[in-house]
Each structure stands twice: as structure tokens, then as C-alpha cells.
Design a protein around this motif. Sequence first.
Motif, PDB file in Angstrom:
ATOM      1  N   ILE A   1       2.987  -0.240  -9.826  1.00  0.00           N
ATOM      2  CA  ILE A   1       1.783   0.045  -9.055  1.00  0.00           C
ATOM      3  C   ILE A   1       2.121   0.598  -7.678  1.00  0.00           C
ATOM      4  O   ILE A   1       1.462   1.521  -7.182  1.00  0.00           O
ATOM      5  CB  ILE A   1       0.917  -1.225  -8.934  1.00  0.00           C
ATOM      6  CG1 ILE A   1       0.289  -1.556 -10.290  1.00  0.00           C
ATOM      7  CG2 ILE A   1      -0.163  -1.065  -7.869  1.00  0.00           C
ATOM      8  CD1 ILE A   1      -0.426  -2.885 -10.334  1.00  0.00           C
ATOM      9  N   PHE A   2       3.186   0.062  -7.057  1.00  0.00           N
ATOM     10  CA  PHE A   2       3.490   0.442  -5.680  1.00  0.00           C
ATOM     11  C   PHE A   2       4.590   1.500  -5.570  1.00  0.00           C
ATOM     12  O   PHE A   2       5.130   1.710  -4.487  1.00  0.00           O
ATOM     13  CB  PHE A   2       3.891  -0.805  -4.874  1.00  0.00           C
ATOM     14  CG  PHE A   2       2.766  -1.783  -4.711  1.00  0.00           C
ATOM     15  CD1 PHE A   2       1.567  -1.390  -4.162  1.00  0.00           C
ATOM     16  CD2 PHE A   2       2.912  -3.101  -5.118  1.00  0.00           C
ATOM     17  CE1 PHE A   2       0.519  -2.294  -4.010  1.00  0.00           C
ATOM     18  CE2 PHE A   2       1.881  -4.017  -4.968  1.00  0.00           C
ATOM     19  CZ  PHE A   2       0.675  -3.604  -4.409  1.00  0.00           C
ATOM     20  N   SER A   3       4.894   2.177  -6.655  1.00  0.00           N
ATOM     21  CA  SER A   3       5.904   3.232  -6.613  1.00  0.00           C
ATOM     22  C   SER A   3       5.462   4.341  -5.647  1.00  0.00           C
ATOM     23  O   SER A   3       4.370   4.899  -5.778  1.00  0.00           O
ATOM     24  CB  SER A   3       6.093   3.827  -8.009  1.00  0.00           C
ATOM     25  OG  SER A   3       7.011   4.896  -7.976  1.00  0.00           O
ATOM     26  N   GLY A   4       6.295   4.633  -4.663  1.00  0.00           N
ATOM     27  CA  GLY A   4       5.985   5.659  -3.674  1.00  0.00           C
ATOM     28  C   GLY A   4       5.198   5.171  -2.485  1.00  0.00           C
ATOM     29  O   GLY A   4       4.908   5.948  -1.567  1.00  0.00           O
ATOM     30  N   TYR A   5       4.830   3.893  -2.468  1.00  0.00           N
ATOM     31  CA  TYR A   5       4.044   3.319  -1.376  1.00  0.00           C
ATOM     32  C   TYR A   5       4.902   2.460  -0.459  1.00  0.00           C
ATOM     33  O   TYR A   5       5.849   1.820  -0.911  1.00  0.00           O
ATOM     34  CB  TYR A   5       2.915   2.441  -1.921  1.00  0.00           C
ATOM     35  CG  TYR A   5       1.747   3.205  -2.487  1.00  0.00           C
ATOM     36  CD1 TYR A   5       0.626   3.466  -1.707  1.00  0.00           C
ATOM     37  CD2 TYR A   5       1.765   3.659  -3.800  1.00  0.00           C
ATOM     38  CE1 TYR A   5      -0.458   4.149  -2.226  1.00  0.00           C
ATOM     39  CE2 TYR A   5       0.681   4.356  -4.323  1.00  0.00           C
ATOM     40  CZ  TYR A   5      -0.418   4.603  -3.537  1.00  0.00           C
ATOM     41  OH  TYR A   5      -1.494   5.283  -4.045  1.00  0.00           O
ATOM     42  N   GLN A   6       4.556   2.447   0.819  1.00  0.00           N
ATOM     43  CA  GLN A   6       5.054   1.433   1.730  1.00  0.00           C
ATOM     44  C   GLN A   6       4.078   0.254   1.633  1.00  0.00           C
ATOM     45  O   GLN A   6       2.882   0.419   1.896  1.00  0.00           O
ATOM     46  CB  GLN A   6       5.109   1.964   3.162  1.00  0.00           C
ATOM     47  CG  GLN A   6       6.077   3.124   3.363  1.00  0.00           C
ATOM     48  CD  GLN A   6       6.137   3.586   4.807  1.00  0.00           C
ATOM     49  OE1 GLN A   6       6.033   2.787   5.742  1.00  0.00           O
ATOM     50  NE2 GLN A   6       6.295   4.885   5.002  1.00  0.00           N
ATOM     51  N   VAL A   7       4.593  -0.898   1.240  1.00  0.00           N
ATOM     52  CA  VAL A   7       3.731  -2.043   0.954  1.00  0.00           C
ATOM     53  C   VAL A   7       3.712  -2.997   2.145  1.00  0.00           C
ATOM     54  O   VAL A   7       4.756  -3.330   2.709  1.00  0.00           O
ATOM     55  CB  VAL A   7       4.211  -2.791  -0.305  1.00  0.00           C
ATOM     56  CG1 VAL A   7       3.276  -3.955  -0.623  1.00  0.00           C
ATOM     57  CG2 VAL A   7       4.277  -1.836  -1.489  1.00  0.00           C
ATOM     58  N   HIS A   8       2.518  -3.433   2.512  1.00  0.00           N
ATOM     59  CA  HIS A   8       2.325  -4.351   3.632  1.00  0.00           C
ATOM     60  C   HIS A   8       1.509  -5.532   3.132  1.00  0.00           C
ATOM     61  O   HIS A   8       0.414  -5.358   2.579  1.00  0.00           O
ATOM     62  CB  HIS A   8       1.628  -3.656   4.794  1.00  0.00           C
ATOM     63  CG  HIS A   8       2.158  -2.282   5.072  1.00  0.00           C
ATOM     64  ND1 HIS A   8       3.386  -2.065   5.644  1.00  0.00           N
ATOM     65  CD2 HIS A   8       1.644  -1.060   4.792  1.00  0.00           C
ATOM     66  CE1 HIS A   8       3.591  -0.756   5.739  1.00  0.00           C
ATOM     67  NE2 HIS A   8       2.553  -0.128   5.228  1.00  0.00           N
ATOM     68  N   ILE A   9       2.027  -6.722   3.315  1.00  0.00           N
ATOM     69  CA  ILE A   9       1.394  -7.931   2.803  1.00  0.00           C
ATOM     70  C   ILE A   9       0.831  -8.747   3.967  1.00  0.00           C
ATOM     71  O   ILE A   9       1.527  -8.996   4.952  1.00  0.00           O
ATOM     72  CB  ILE A   9       2.410  -8.783   2.014  1.00  0.00           C
ATOM     73  CG1 ILE A   9       2.954  -7.979   0.824  1.00  0.00           C
ATOM     74  CG2 ILE A   9       1.784 -10.083   1.535  1.00  0.00           C
ATOM     75  CD1 ILE A   9       4.114  -8.650   0.115  1.00  0.00           C
ATOM     76  N   ILE A  10      -0.437  -9.125   3.840  1.00  0.00           N
ATOM     77  CA  ILE A  10      -1.076  -9.976   4.827  1.00  0.00           C
ATOM     78  C   ILE A  10      -0.893 -11.427   4.413  1.00  0.00           C
ATOM     79  O   ILE A  10      -1.293 -11.828   3.305  1.00  0.00           O
ATOM     80  CB  ILE A  10      -2.575  -9.650   4.953  1.00  0.00           C
ATOM     81  CG1 ILE A  10      -2.767  -8.232   5.481  1.00  0.00           C
ATOM     82  CG2 ILE A  10      -3.275 -10.652   5.849  1.00  0.00           C
ATOM     83  CD1 ILE A  10      -2.349  -8.031   6.917  1.00  0.00           C
ATOM     84  N   SER A  11      -0.260 -12.209   5.278  1.00  0.00           N
ATOM     85  CA  SER A  11      -0.015 -13.613   4.970  1.00  0.00           C
ATOM     86  C   SER A  11      -0.186 -14.439   6.240  1.00  0.00           C
ATOM     87  O   SER A  11       0.527 -14.222   7.236  1.00  0.00           O
ATOM     88  CB  SER A  11       1.397 -13.799   4.418  1.00  0.00           C
ATOM     89  OG  SER A  11       1.665 -15.150   4.146  1.00  0.00           O
ATOM     90  N   ASN A  12      -1.128 -15.361   6.214  1.00  0.00           N
ATOM     91  CA  ASN A  12      -1.354 -16.258   7.357  1.00  0.00           C
ATOM     92  C   ASN A  12      -1.549 -15.490   8.667  1.00  0.00           C
ATOM     93  O   ASN A  12      -0.989 -15.869   9.706  1.00  0.00           O
ATOM     94  CB  ASN A  12      -0.211 -17.255   7.494  1.00  0.00           C
ATOM     95  CG  ASN A  12      -0.104 -18.173   6.293  1.00  0.00           C
ATOM     96  OD1 ASN A  12      -1.101 -18.613   5.745  1.00  0.00           O
ATOM     97  ND2 ASN A  12       1.146 -18.474   5.879  1.00  0.00           N
ATOM     98  N   GLY A  13      -2.319 -14.419   8.605  1.00  0.00           N
ATOM     99  CA  GLY A  13      -2.621 -13.659   9.805  1.00  0.00           C
ATOM    100  C   GLY A  13      -1.488 -12.809  10.318  1.00  0.00           C
ATOM    101  O   GLY A  13      -1.543 -12.309  11.458  1.00  0.00           O
ATOM    102  N   GLN A  14      -0.457 -12.596   9.514  1.00  0.00           N
ATOM    103  CA  GLN A  14       0.674 -11.750   9.922  1.00  0.00           C
ATOM    104  C   GLN A  14       0.957 -10.710   8.849  1.00  0.00           C
ATOM    105  O   GLN A  14       0.512 -10.828   7.693  1.00  0.00           O
ATOM    106  CB  GLN A  14       1.914 -12.600  10.162  1.00  0.00           C
ATOM    107  CG  GLN A  14       1.790 -13.539  11.357  1.00  0.00           C
ATOM    108  CD  GLN A  14       3.102 -14.258  11.632  1.00  0.00           C
ATOM    109  OE1 GLN A  14       3.818 -14.627  10.722  1.00  0.00           O
ATOM    110  NE2 GLN A  14       3.406 -14.471  12.909  1.00  0.00           N
TER     111      GLN A  14
END
Length: 381
Positions: free
Chosen positions: A363-376
Amino acid sequence: MTSTADPAARYFDAITSALNGLDIFMRDERSPLYRHDLVAKVLSEYVVRLENSFACWRNRLGFMDSFRISRAESGFPVFQNVLELENDKRHADKRLSAIPEPADLRAEMADFILRQRAMPDALRKSMAERLYLEEVAAGLVFAPFVLPKTIRVAVNPKTKRPLYVVHWGAFDGSANLPIVYMATVEDSSDSMVNALVTKDGKLDATVDIPLPVEGLLNPDLAHRFDDFAEKNSVYSLSPATIAGNLDKDFDTLHPKQLRRIVLGPFYSTGITEHNSTVADVLSRVRRAENAWLLTWTVQEVYSKAEQPAKRGLFSSQPAREEFHINTDDLEAARTGVSHYEKHALIPHEAYQVLYAAGEAQKIFSGYQVHIISNGQVISDV
């Protein structure tokens, strides 16, 4: 599993959570956008507009029965909603004058309940409409077209020309996507060079420029630039085409960089249908407010050289830009850009489900992935 509550409520909860997450991402010093502080600052203004728009649309459901989104494509509201919001904003004061004040409405509702032993639906809808119109009138919303604004002025020491950073926004009616544009433009107009540039080629510090300035800083070209931006902001035009049109339409404006930020698509479980794999996996997320995925693309085209003006007895040619297109990258060549980035923002709970299902890499091939966790923000996963 996600809640089976009202789909509209689930959608608004999800998009509100996504926009809040994007706001956190932009403000996090470790995020890629934070390193481009001007980009983050500009984008945050349009995120606020979107947040206000969604708050208004949610209130509108209190007296209107339907709200349509582009379920199979962008995951954002269809363009008709944007047009209606803009029209309501234009006529909000007139409509408010025809609706009783909130205190009067509350008194009527209480009296109705006591006398009729029933809910006053008509009065409740009037109250909802009043609250909606008050919010529409008070806040900035994401209009079909958001007029340009100059936010930075400098001087190019090589060309001795004033240089502007200008941004504007558009909600594309075909793709149903909110889009933000930023352009860095040099101005060779004699009037602006004489007004802003000192003899040693620096910005004249004695000139008061109250930034931000509504429209292009050059007053002689401001209205034409507004018209150009409105006509050339559709998603179907490539950034190279838009920059090239700007270069051709204005002999004394020299676009050195054009950046386009396309927000979306947005994926929400049980609502959107544009990726069955994503939908299937997100349906396994326990908390509905975390069952979403927001993507966006940053596209950039820049000038690699400027062909100098040619002047002759019988004809002349103004200076023209040569824009760099990265032909080594098929996606960059296809979309007419020098550089692009694809980003994805997702709550930690949803990412865990995708990862456990073995779908994250695909799903994330070619994407920069950013995960939201506990407000960070956790990036580069």
C-alpha cells in the motif's frame, strides 16, 4: 471492529481526526514539512480553512438531510458542497436576519416541549441553521478559489529583480480535491525594480511592505494575476504547463519555481470505496476515529535557465524560462515536474493493522509514511 454508528458522523469524526493529525505533522520539528517552514506555514492556513469547512458542513446536517462525498475517488466532499458553502457565506447575514436570536429560539423550544410534550423539530432546525450560518459568516472556509497572497519579498542578487513568494488555493471541481499552490516569481517591471531595489542590488529597507499582501505585490499586474491563477489551477494541468502559461502570459514575470500540494485521496472505513484492500484492512481497526488514511502529493517544477530577451528592429522576444522536467523518473515525466513527493499519514493503530495483515509495504510503496501516535509524528518507518 469499527462502530456501526451514523455514516456521516463516522466520516466527520475520521476527517477531523485526519486534519488534526496533519496539523500535528506540520508542527513537529522532526517532520519533513517542518524543515520547509514556509511550506508548512502556508499549508497550515489551508488546513484551517478545511477544518472550518468541515465544521460548517457538519452543522449543516442539523437542518439539511444529505451530504455527498466522492466515495470512489478522492474521499473529499463533492464540489457542489464547496459551492453551496461559498454561496451560504455570501448570503449569511441576510439569512441570519430572518432567523430569531438563539435565546428566543431556546425559549420557544422550551415552551413547545412543555405545551406539546414533543420535540420541536422545526425550531430545532432553525437553531441548527442559525448556528451554521454564524459559523460560516465568522470563519475562513476553503472556497472554490482562494485568491493569491504575497507572503515574502526579496531581491535576486544576480538579476537585481524583486522576487515574490505567492500562494493561492483551489478546490478542483472534477477531481474533488483541495489544492494549494506556491510560486516564486521574479518581477522585471521597471516600476517595481525602481521602487524596491537599491543601486547595490538589495531590497530597499526604507520601503514599508506590510506582509502578507493580498494579491501579487505588483499593483499593475495584481488583477491579471488573480485571473490567471483562477483559470490555471485545475488539477488536470501539469505544474510545468501552469508555470509555462505564467511565463508566456506575463512578459515581466519570471516564474522560478512552482509548487503544488494536492491533498488527498482520503480513505475512511465503511465510507470510501476507492481501494478495496485499504478498505478491507481499515475495517479491522477497533476504534472508528483511527480507521483512516490521508495521502497528499507535493509536486515541484523549477527553472533551470532563463533565455535572455531578444530585441530587434522588427521583432522582440521577452525573457523566457527553461523548466527542468526529470525525464529519468517516469512519474515525474508523466506529471510534468522536476521533483515530487508522495506522503501518507495514518494513525498508529491503523498502521499496526496494515502491517499485521502484510499489506503495509504494498500500500505504501513510493510513499513517505508518517504515523500519528500519542500526539507525535513517527516518520521514515
